[in-house]
Design a protein around this motif. Structure first.
Motif, PDB file in Angstrom:
ATOM      1  N   LEU A  54       0.850  -1.190   0.000  1.00  0.00           N
ATOM      2  CA  LEU A  54       0.000   0.000   0.000  1.00  0.00           C
ATOM      3  C   LEU A  54       0.887   1.241   0.000  1.00  0.00           C
ATOM      4  O   LEU A  54       1.931   1.267   0.666  1.00  0.00           O
ATOM      5  CB  LEU A  54      -0.900   0.026   1.236  1.00  0.00           C
ATOM      6  CG  LEU A  54      -1.771   1.284   1.427  1.00  0.00           C
ATOM      7  CD1 LEU A  54      -2.915   1.298   0.403  1.00  0.00           C
ATOM      8  CD2 LEU A  54      -2.340   1.351   2.840  1.00  0.00           C
ATOM      9  N   VAL A  78      -3.909   5.095  -1.035  1.00  0.00           N
ATOM     10  CA  VAL A  78      -4.829   5.940  -0.266  1.00  0.00           C
ATOM     11  C   VAL A  78      -4.286   7.363  -0.319  1.00  0.00           C
ATOM     12  O   VAL A  78      -3.118   7.597   0.021  1.00  0.00           O
ATOM     13  CB  VAL A  78      -4.945   5.478   1.203  1.00  0.00           C
ATOM     14  CG1 VAL A  78      -5.750   6.501   2.025  1.00  0.00           C
ATOM     15  CG2 VAL A  78      -5.604   4.113   1.289  1.00  0.00           C
ATOM     16  N   VAL A 128      -7.738   3.327  -3.677  1.00  0.00           N
ATOM     17  CA  VAL A 128      -8.657   2.541  -2.846  1.00  0.00           C
ATOM     18  C   VAL A 128      -9.262   3.358  -1.706  1.00  0.00           C
ATOM     19  O   VAL A 128     -10.193   2.897  -1.037  1.00  0.00           O
ATOM     20  CB  VAL A 128      -7.947   1.295  -2.260  1.00  0.00           C
ATOM     21  CG1 VAL A 128      -7.502   0.366  -3.384  1.00  0.00           C
ATOM     22  CG2 VAL A 128      -6.766   1.690  -1.372  1.00  0.00           C
ATOM     23  N   GLY A 129      -8.743   4.571  -1.474  1.00  0.00           N
ATOM     24  CA  GLY A 129      -9.287   5.395  -0.394  1.00  0.00           C
ATOM     25  C   GLY A 129      -8.842   6.831  -0.512  1.00  0.00           C
ATOM     26  O   GLY A 129      -7.793   7.126  -1.103  1.00  0.00           O
ATOM     27  N   LEU A 149      -8.326   1.699   8.245  1.00  0.00           N
ATOM     28  CA  LEU A 149      -7.520   1.177   7.142  1.00  0.00           C
ATOM     29  C   LEU A 149      -6.857  -0.161   7.470  1.00  0.00           C
ATOM     30  O   LEU A 149      -6.754  -1.048   6.607  1.00  0.00           O
ATOM     31  CB  LEU A 149      -6.452   2.225   6.789  1.00  0.00           C
ATOM     32  CG  LEU A 149      -5.337   1.855   5.812  1.00  0.00           C
ATOM     33  CD1 LEU A 149      -5.903   1.418   4.470  1.00  0.00           C
ATOM     34  CD2 LEU A 149      -4.388   3.038   5.643  1.00  0.00           C
ATOM     35  N   TYR A 191      -8.402  -3.681   6.506  1.00  0.00           N
ATOM     36  CA  TYR A 191      -8.506  -3.831   5.052  1.00  0.00           C
ATOM     37  C   TYR A 191      -7.129  -4.157   4.458  1.00  0.00           C
ATOM     38  O   TYR A 191      -7.017  -4.975   3.541  1.00  0.00           O
ATOM     39  CB  TYR A 191      -9.061  -2.551   4.421  1.00  0.00           C
ATOM     40  CG  TYR A 191     -10.521  -2.309   4.717  1.00  0.00           C
ATOM     41  CD1 TYR A 191     -11.512  -2.888   3.934  1.00  0.00           C
ATOM     42  CD2 TYR A 191     -10.910  -1.504   5.780  1.00  0.00           C
ATOM     43  CE1 TYR A 191     -12.859  -2.679   4.198  1.00  0.00           C
ATOM     44  CE2 TYR A 191     -12.254  -1.272   6.062  1.00  0.00           C
ATOM     45  CZ  TYR A 191     -13.219  -1.861   5.270  1.00  0.00           C
ATOM     46  OH  TYR A 191     -14.551  -1.654   5.543  1.00  0.00           O
ATOM     47  N   LEU A 192      -6.104  -3.498   4.969  1.00  0.00           N
ATOM     48  CA  LEU A 192      -4.737  -3.766   4.523  1.00  0.00           C
ATOM     49  C   LEU A 192      -4.339  -5.203   4.835  1.00  0.00           C
ATOM     50  O   LEU A 192      -3.786  -5.906   3.978  1.00  0.00           O
ATOM     51  CB  LEU A 192      -3.771  -2.790   5.212  1.00  0.00           C
ATOM     52  CG  LEU A 192      -2.270  -3.080   5.090  1.00  0.00           C
ATOM     53  CD1 LEU A 192      -1.806  -2.970   3.646  1.00  0.00           C
ATOM     54  CD2 LEU A 192      -1.471  -2.114   5.987  1.00  0.00           C
ATOM     55  N   TYR A 206     -10.003  -3.912  -0.148  1.00  0.00           N
ATOM     56  CA  TYR A 206     -10.413  -2.577   0.285  1.00  0.00           C
ATOM     57  C   TYR A 206     -11.876  -2.280  -0.050  1.00  0.00           C
ATOM     58  O   TYR A 206     -12.312  -1.136   0.047  1.00  0.00           O
ATOM     59  CB  TYR A 206      -9.498  -1.534  -0.361  1.00  0.00           C
ATOM     60  CG  TYR A 206      -8.056  -1.699   0.066  1.00  0.00           C
ATOM     61  CD1 TYR A 206      -7.585  -1.112   1.224  1.00  0.00           C
ATOM     62  CD2 TYR A 206      -7.178  -2.490  -0.683  1.00  0.00           C
ATOM     63  CE1 TYR A 206      -6.272  -1.288   1.638  1.00  0.00           C
ATOM     64  CE2 TYR A 206      -5.862  -2.679  -0.284  1.00  0.00           C
ATOM     65  CZ  TYR A 206      -5.418  -2.070   0.878  1.00  0.00           C
ATOM     66  OH  TYR A 206      -4.126  -2.246   1.287  1.00  0.00           O
ATOM     67  N   MET A 208     -14.135   0.147   2.117  1.00  0.00           N
ATOM     68  CA  MET A 208     -13.338   0.990   3.006  1.00  0.00           C
ATOM     69  C   MET A 208     -13.660   2.479   2.858  1.00  0.00           C
ATOM     70  O   MET A 208     -13.782   3.202   3.850  1.00  0.00           O
ATOM     71  CB  MET A 208     -11.844   0.772   2.774  1.00  0.00           C
ATOM     72  CG  MET A 208     -10.984   1.523   3.801  1.00  0.00           C
ATOM     73  SD  MET A 208      -9.212   1.286   3.566  1.00  0.00           S
ATOM     74  CE  MET A 208      -8.911   2.315   2.122  1.00  0.00           C
TER      75      MET A 208
END
Length: 303
Positions: free
Chosen positions: A83, A118, A146-147, A200, A203-204, A209, A212
């Protein structure tokens, strides 16, 4: 062991504080390794700003003209990350020159390809179209957004203009005239940003994800103020004209001075009038407001 890279540019240090607090739950895990990397250019941007230097970066900022980037350490370039947390500022309604330059570099292609990302932004209040530009940059290097977390100065728009400008040119995060609120993201909000890291983390660890961003939004990661979205869109159109006029012009200095006056008039005269009309038209704008809110809270990119 999950490997996380925190890649950022923080001119005043405020965003770095946010990222440090946000990643605290990750760093406390025995199963997650967090590495920080500050983006650096061959040309540095001093803080506090000199007024002339601040306006001089406008055309390149808005037009997203990249500048030469300093290479990250080789151990970072040679590591595959699970990530990337990308921390960025907004300059003139676009990602800052250091962030834009890095994302357009070969280093970014190496690090970001097929990697979840993210984004974490710290801005005065208008960030939505800068985030759209970030989405395009990430798409171009095959990264997967993803975020998104967008923290802002929550003071009244015209008040924050005064206080942020004072901070930029003085370097001091102080109460202007002794009574206006301090500029920037509040200390309480920075302190509470560890909640995003807590969201987070699971999900990681499970490499998925899905859902999320919805959970982040429910916990205050993104706030959409439709008047500011509307102003962002209008200002982008005007900045496109001004940046084209100024960039590479022989009369650059003179035009930047005129642009300075234009900004003053736009902020203090035009924006209150636009705000008034926006309030009057709220019943008519109801559908577009809901549509914009849903889209800008999310992570998808309109094609």
């Amino acid at each position: 062991m999950k490997k996380v890279l925190v890649l950022y540019y923080s001119q005043s240090g405020q965003l770095q504080k946010v990222l440090n607090r946000l990643t605290e739950p990750l760093r406390q895990s025995d199963n997650i390794e967090v590495t920080y990397c500050e983006i650096k250019l061959e040309h540095t941007y001093a803080f506090p700003w000199e007024k002339e230097a601040f306006f001089n970066v406008f055309p390149e900022s808005f037009k997203q003209i990249p500048q030469p980037v300093t290479a990250p350490p080789s151990e970072i370039l040679n590591t595959t990350y699970d990530l990337i947390i990308l921390g960025y500022q907004v300059w003139y309604l676009s990602p800052s020159i250091p962030i834009n330059s890095f994302l357009k570099s070969t280093y970014a292609q190496t690090l970001f390809s097929n990697t979840p990302v993210v984004t974490v932004s710290g801005s005065r209040n208008m960030w939505v179209l800068a985030q759209e530009k970030i989405k395009v940059l990430l798409r171009d290097i095959q990264a997967t957004l993803v975020g998104n977390i967008a923290l802002v100065d929550r003071n009244v728009n015209l008040v924050s203009v005064i206080t942020i400008v004072d901070w930029m040119f003085s370097g001091q995060q102080r109460k202007v005239w002794g009574f206006l609120p301090k500029p920037g993201i509040s200390p309480e909000e920075i302190e509470a940003s560890n909640r995003f890291g807590a969201i987070l983390k699971p999900y990681l660890l499970k490499d998925s994800y899905t859902g999320m961003q919805k959970e982040l939004v429910e916990n205050g990661a993104v706030e959409i103020r439709h008047f500011l979205v509307s102003m962002d869109k209008k200002a982008n159109k005007m900045f496109k004209v001004w940046s084209a006029l100024i960039y590479n012009s022989k009369n650059r200095k003179a035009l930047l001075k005129v642009f300075n006056y234009y900004l003053f008039i736009a902020i203090w005269l035009i924006s209150p009038i636009v705000h008034m009309f926006h309030l009057l038209l709220l019943p008519v704008l109801c559908k577009s407001i809901k549509r914009d809110k849903k889209y800008f809270e999310g992570i998808d990119l309109k094609l």
